[in-house]
Design a protein around this motif. Structure first.
Motif: not given
Length: 289
Positions: A193-198, A203-207
């Motif tokens: 999967d791609g990267v998470f920017n923030d 919490e958003g990353f875990a989701a």
């Protein structure tokens, strides 16, 4: 079609700028499954050559233990691509990662260039798929060479090309993600999967990690060491999943020849057994680290 190989954990795959010697040193101690030593986006034009030297020296050092070491070169058509590819091939990492691969012809071109540069057999090709063209041709890309073993989603570039917004749940990207997942599973190719920017939004990353695992990705690419722990935990089978897998296999063995086998009130078929075996092999490979 890509040959099936033994499962290798790639839950967490961290980008590290090749120009940052401190970051390369720190990477030796991180609990990541794989590293992408980056010569592309994370490196300024005037630092490209030094980054190339640093990344190749890191690969040759033998100081990274069981971590899978890869080098991301600059893309086809850039002024650095050929020198990057030749240097990476000579260093012999576990893989060379190439951005913006959009066709089977490009895969074959890259494989020929690696072979011409004397890349050892163990140096595989990881193709980044980042454009609408790549989404629509992902099966052809994945099937183009047995040397291509991993697809890497480039979700930031994909969002840009689609004129899409970055939103929780990634609805604008789901069609592309789904097409590439289908291609990966149809060809026996690993997909990340791609990267998470923030990096501050835990919490958003875990989701997003959970979403990626539920969709079927093998792991996720990361941009910060602080993301590793959550990613490793999410992409590993939980204790409950391992326990259930063992129960299903035990019930299947005990019921051999019985015609119908049940476990916790559910009917068990071959497909459940195969899933359980995959869960346990994944768990054992991770435990073996």
């Amino acid at each position: 079609m890509t040959a099936t190989t033994a499962y290798r954990p790639r839950r967490s795959v961290l980008y590290m700028p090749g120009s940052n010697e401190r970051a390369l040193e720190k990477a030796k101690t991180l609990p990541v499954d794989a590293l992408i030593l980056d010569l592309e986006d994370a490196v300024a034009p005037d630092a490209k050559e030094q980054a190339r030297e640093n990344a190749c020296a890191a690969v040759r050092s033998g100081d990274y233990g069981r971590r899978e070491l890869t080098i991301r070169v600059n893309g086809i058509g850039t002024q650095w691509h050929e020198d990057d590819l030749a240097a990476a091939a000579a260093a012999g990492p576990d893989a060379v990662v190439v951005p913006k691969v959009s066709s089977a012809a490009e895969v074959r071109q890259l494989v020929a260039a690696l072979e011409a540069a004397g890349a050892p057999e163990h140096t595989k090709l990881w193709a980044m798929v980042e454009t609408p063209v790549a989404m629509l041709h992902c099966e052809e890309i994945a099937a183009a060479s047995e040397r291509l073993t991993v697809l890497v989603m480039g979700t930031n570039d994909l969002a840009k090309e689609l004129h899409a917004e970055h939103v929780p749940g990634r609805a604008p990207l789901l069609t592309g993600l789904g097409l590439c997942l289908l291609a990966a599973r149809a060809t026996g190719t690993v997909i990340l999967d791609g990267v998470f920017n923030d990096v501050k939004d835990a919490e958003g990353f875990a989701a997003e990690c959970l979403q990626g695992r539920q969709l079927g990705f093998d792991g996720k690419t990361l941009i910060h060491p602080g993301q590793v722990e959550t990613c490793n935990a999410t992409f590993a089978p939980s204790e409950a999943q391992v326990e259930e897998a063992r129960g299903i296999l035990a019930a299947w063995e005990q019921g051999a020849g019985a015609g119908v086998v049940t476990y916790n009130g559910r009917m068990i078929e071959n497909l459940h057994v195969e899933t359980a075996q995959r869960v346990l092999s994944t768990h054992e490979a991770i435990a073996g680290l």
